[in-house]
Write a protein that holds these residues in place. Structure first.
Motif, PDB file in Angstrom:
ATOM      1  N   ARG A 396       0.753  -1.210  -0.200  1.00 35.89           N
ATOM      2  CA  ARG A 396      -0.001   0.282   0.467  1.00 35.89           C
ATOM      3  C   ARG A 396       1.178   1.040   0.609  1.00 35.89           C
ATOM      4  O   ARG A 396       0.916   1.549   1.056  1.00 35.89           O
ATOM      5  CB  ARG A 396      -0.992  -0.077   0.754  1.00 35.89           C
ATOM      6  N   SER A 397       0.827   1.720  -0.708  1.00 35.23           N
ATOM      7  CA  SER A 397       1.809   3.266  -1.301  1.00 35.23           C
ATOM      8  C   SER A 397       1.482   3.702  -0.352  1.00 35.23           C
ATOM      9  O   SER A 397       0.329   4.597  -0.188  1.00 35.23           O
ATOM     10  CB  SER A 397       1.764   3.933  -2.388  1.00 35.23           C
ATOM     11  N   GLY A 398       2.561   4.484   0.553  1.00 33.15           N
ATOM     12  CA  GLY A 398       2.176   5.640   1.283  1.00 33.15           C
ATOM     13  C   GLY A 398       1.765   5.346   2.827  1.00 33.15           C
ATOM     14  O   GLY A 398       1.999   6.126   3.224  1.00 33.15           O
ATOM     15  N   TRP A 399       1.437   3.818   2.943  1.00 32.91           N
ATOM     16  CA  TRP A 399       1.479   3.259   3.938  1.00 32.91           C
ATOM     17  C   TRP A 399       1.903   2.200   4.676  1.00 32.91           C
ATOM     18  O   TRP A 399       1.689   2.236   5.957  1.00 32.91           O
ATOM     19  CB  TRP A 399      -0.301   2.908   3.747  1.00 32.91           C
ATOM     20  N   ASN A 459      -5.539   0.825  10.629  1.00 32.11           N
ATOM     21  CA  ASN A 459      -5.760  -0.674  10.249  1.00 32.11           C
ATOM     22  C   ASN A 459      -6.941  -0.112   9.954  1.00 32.11           C
ATOM     23  O   ASN A 459      -8.188  -0.165  10.401  1.00 32.11           O
ATOM     24  CB  ASN A 459      -5.236  -1.610  11.107  1.00 32.11           C
ATOM     25  N   PRO A 460      -7.397  -1.096   8.819  1.00 35.98           N
ATOM     26  CA  PRO A 460      -9.036  -0.957   8.530  1.00 35.98           C
ATOM     27  C   PRO A 460      -9.943  -1.906   9.620  1.00 35.98           C
ATOM     28  O   PRO A 460      -9.457  -2.364  10.610  1.00 35.98           O
ATOM     29  CB  PRO A 460      -9.254  -2.322   7.296  1.00 35.98           C
ATOM     30  N   GLY A 461     -11.022  -0.415   9.968  1.00 37.29           N
ATOM     31  CA  GLY A 461     -11.404  -1.310  11.034  1.00 37.29           C
ATOM     32  C   GLY A 461     -12.266  -2.391  11.048  1.00 37.29           C
ATOM     33  O   GLY A 461     -13.421  -2.627  10.718  1.00 37.29           O
ATOM     34  N   ILE A 515     -15.815 -16.430   7.785  1.00 42.11           N
ATOM     35  CA  ILE A 515     -15.664 -14.905   7.946  1.00 42.11           C
ATOM     36  C   ILE A 515     -15.250 -14.939   6.452  1.00 42.11           C
ATOM     37  O   ILE A 515     -13.866 -16.164   5.901  1.00 42.11           O
ATOM     38  CB  ILE A 515     -14.770 -14.974   8.599  1.00 42.11           C
ATOM     39  N   THR A 516     -15.071 -13.630   5.700  1.00 43.54           N
ATOM     40  CA  THR A 516     -14.831 -13.790   4.547  1.00 43.54           C
ATOM     41  C   THR A 516     -14.118 -12.400   4.743  1.00 43.54           C
ATOM     42  O   THR A 516     -14.950 -11.351   4.796  1.00 43.54           O
ATOM     43  CB  THR A 516     -16.223 -13.644   3.129  1.00 43.54           C
ATOM     44  N   TYR A 517     -13.349 -12.049   4.420  1.00 47.69           N
ATOM     45  CA  TYR A 517     -12.245 -10.773   4.350  1.00 47.69           C
ATOM     46  C   TYR A 517     -12.267  -9.957   3.284  1.00 47.69           C
ATOM     47  O   TYR A 517     -11.957 -10.785   1.858  1.00 47.69           O
ATOM     48  CB  TYR A 517     -10.377 -11.066   4.849  1.00 47.69           C
ATOM     49  N   ALA A 518     -12.664  -8.549   3.278  1.00 41.29           N
ATOM     50  CA  ALA A 518     -12.525  -7.834   2.259  1.00 41.29           C
ATOM     51  C   ALA A 518     -12.033  -7.100   1.869  1.00 41.29           C
ATOM     52  O   ALA A 518     -11.478  -6.348   2.796  1.00 41.29           O
ATOM     53  CB  ALA A 518     -13.869  -7.449   2.059  1.00 41.29           C
ATOM     54  N   ASP A 519     -11.098  -6.225   0.490  1.00 38.67           N
ATOM     55  CA  ASP A 519     -10.127  -5.440   0.480  1.00 38.67           C
ATOM     56  C   ASP A 519     -11.285  -3.842   0.409  1.00 38.67           C
ATOM     57  O   ASP A 519     -12.024  -3.488  -0.648  1.00 38.67           O
ATOM     58  CB  ASP A 519      -9.775  -5.684  -0.537  1.00 38.67           C
ATOM     59  N   VAL A 520     -11.016  -3.858   1.327  1.00 38.15           N
ATOM     60  CA  VAL A 520     -11.424  -1.956   1.815  1.00 38.15           C
ATOM     61  C   VAL A 520     -10.424  -1.014   1.457  1.00 38.15           C
ATOM     62  O   VAL A 520     -11.689   0.073   2.352  1.00 38.15           O
ATOM     63  CB  VAL A 520     -12.729  -1.985   2.957  1.00 38.15           C
TER      64      VAL A 520
END
Length: 549
Positions: A396-399, A459-461, A515-520
């Motif tokens: 994640r560029s910048g992160w 981090n993604p909540g 449980i499915t993880y999603a790119d947000v």
């Protein structure tokens, strides 16, 4: 005068018993007629006429029974002061409905018609329940002789059916998400797949029609209205529009509002983010510690007064009074609960709290709570095992950073120490107000950072998830991918591993969780939102009568 006192969908002689008071077993119900049976884009209560058979079905029936009115006598129906101007009454004459009351203290009926036979009336509310009207209407029939002497009277009571907002335990029927193109294509693909597996209708909102405003959760809150019928109860879907004043707010009007889906339009000009749907949740049914019972759950909004994280002048931020008053006036899921969110940049309950089915728990549900301390502890364990150089937010560029990069960021860790104190207070508040045991509140790893105007997820909540229980007992959870360090053998996201362990403990072999993880990350997270913020759900209510509670 008779109304459907026993709520079986038919007005009959037995309804004379208990017709002038409300109880769990007796009392007539009327409807705030906010659907659109003639498809003219306007709520039916605004119209001055009954729009056909479907609209007539929305009217609560009352019958003025045949009576030999004395020559020169009068028939008058008095409207209780609280309901005056808040209901509309029509008379059925050979299938044609004509308005006989919209304002004032009373209306009259032709004495000749009452003498000749029963007179059928249809009643609807034309005002929402509010602090100035509790939804009750008393109608008193008076028949007088020609000199004004009272021949006889009869009084009936009706109550307006309240809007009931959905909880995360209700089974989804439709899942809505805004298509903003390639930016959220990964999230949409994941959500669509989960909906397919869960048997939920997946609906994409054309972003181009709404200025690519993706925050559909914030625009409205679906629910239902239940009315008595000959089959037990009649369901009318409902949607409450929030005072947000952004493009996708129109989605609930354009796509949901129809002959069987009513609409409560926004009723405040205040466009603060505190008024958005993400700041409105409903705890499932429970009994509070002091004995108060909430068989339909309890509404919670975010707000309060406190100093910003790191110190400064205390600020007060709350959902606008008009909405809080509305939730309290509805009664069925109130009085509403207010939990501290004023220190968050956006200020929403769903930034730190979620509710999920928990079939392994006696209560059947659990509260998920954001925990900076848990997020930090997981990273520390990775570092202690020699994984301090492992990347976080990989690519994640910048992160992109590392485990040690986070742990040695003194300002970030100090900031999260204070956030954790706030979260500890929220945990205690939930335990006190809801009667939850400590084990019924599940921490999930979320760090926070200073977003300038308050705290936001670093981090993604992960608590900001999409909750999809199914009729078969399986619960699907679409969780924001936390994008933590891949540690262990085999290498797996350490934050994911912790989340999986904690969530799976809430379920059973007969009622499992998927449980499915999603790119947000760039589609929602860096824009100060997550998965729940970008979706909205129409759900199936439980088959129970609110009037019995």
């Amino acid at each position: 005068m008779d109304v459907d006192t026993n709520r079986n969908g038919t007005v009959e002689a037995v309804d004379e018993t208990g017709e002038s008071a409300w109880s769990t077993t007796l009392g007539a119900v009327m409807y705030f007629n906010t659907d659109d049976d003639d498809n003219n884009g306007s709520e039916d209560y605004i119209d001055s006429a009954v729009n056909g058979i479907a609209d007539a079905a929305d009217l609560a029936r009352a019958f003025v029974r045949t009576y030999p009115v004395p020559s020169g006598g009068t028939v008058e129906v008095l409207v209780g002061s609280a309901a005056q101007g808040r209901i509309r009454i029509f008379r059925n004459s050979g299938g044609a409905w004509t308005s006989v009351y919209s304002t004032g203290a009373s209306f009259t009926l032709p004495a000749s018609e009452v003498t000749a036979g029963d007179v059928e009336l249809g009643i609807e509310a034309n005002t929402r329940i509010s602090p100035t009207w509790d939804g009750y209407a008393t109608l008193t029939l008076e028949i007088r002789q020609s000199d004004g002497t009272l021949e006889g009277s009869d009084a009936v009571l009706l109550r307006c059916a309240p809007e009931i907002l959905a909880t995360n335990l209700w089974i989804p029927e439709q899942m809505h998400v805004v298509n903003v193109g390639s930016n959220n294509s990964a999230f949409r693909m994941t959500l669509s797949s989960v909906c397919s597996a869960a048997g939920v209708t997946y609906v994409e909102i054309p972003g181009g029609s709404y200025s690519n405003d993706r925050w559909v959760q914030d625009s409205s809150e679906p629910g239902i209205v239940y009315l008595p019928s000959t089959s037990g109860r009649r369901r009318v879907d409902s949607v409450l529009q929030l005072a947000r004043w952004r493009p996708v707010d129109a989605w609930c009007v354009n796509a949901l509002f129809n002959p069987d889906f009513d609409l409560v339009r926004r009723f405040s000009s205040n466009s603060s983010s505190m008024n958005y749907g993400g700041n409105l949740e409903v705890f499932p049914p429970h009994t509070a510690p002091m004995g108060a019972n909430y068989p339909w759950g309890r509404i919670v909004t975010g707000g309060g007064t406190s100093a910003p994280i790191g110190g400064g002048t205390p600020v007060t931020r709350r959902m606008v009074q008009a909405y809080r008053d509305y939730f309290n006036a509805l009664g069925i899921q109130g009085p509403h609960l207010e939990v501290s969110t004023e220190w968050l940049a956006v200020g929403h309950v769903d930034e730190h709290t979620s509710i999920v089915p928990a079939p392994a728990n006696p209560r059947g549900w659990a509260v998920l709570l954001a925990s900076p301390q848990l997020a930090r502890d997981v990273l520390q364990s990775v570092a202690d095992a020699g994984g301090g150089s492992l990347t976080v937010f990989t690519g994640r560029s910048g992160w992109q950073t590392t485990v040690n990069g986070i742990l040695t960021n003194t300002a970030l860790m100090t900031y999260n120490d204070e956030v954790q104190l706030r979260m500890d207070a929220i945990r205690s508040y939930y335990m006190t107000q809801l009667g939850l045991a400590d084990s019924e509140i599940i921490d999930l790893p979320v760090l926070f950072e200073d977003a300038g105007s308050g705290a936001a997820a670093y981090n993604p909540g992960v608590v900001n998830m999409v909750v999809i229980p199914t009729a078969g007992g399986t619960t699907h959870l679409v969780v924001p991918d936390p994008e933590g360090p891949d540690a262990g053998m085999p290498a797996t996201d350490a934050w994911r591993t912790e989340i999986n362990t904690r969530l799976q403990a809430l379920y059973t072999a007969a009622s499992p969780v998927v449980i499915t993880y999603a790119d947000v990350f760039f589609s929602y997270h860096t824009l100060l939102g997550e998965a729940h913020c970008g979706t909205n759900t129409v759900r199936t209510p439980p088959a129970q009568d609110w009037w019995d509670d």
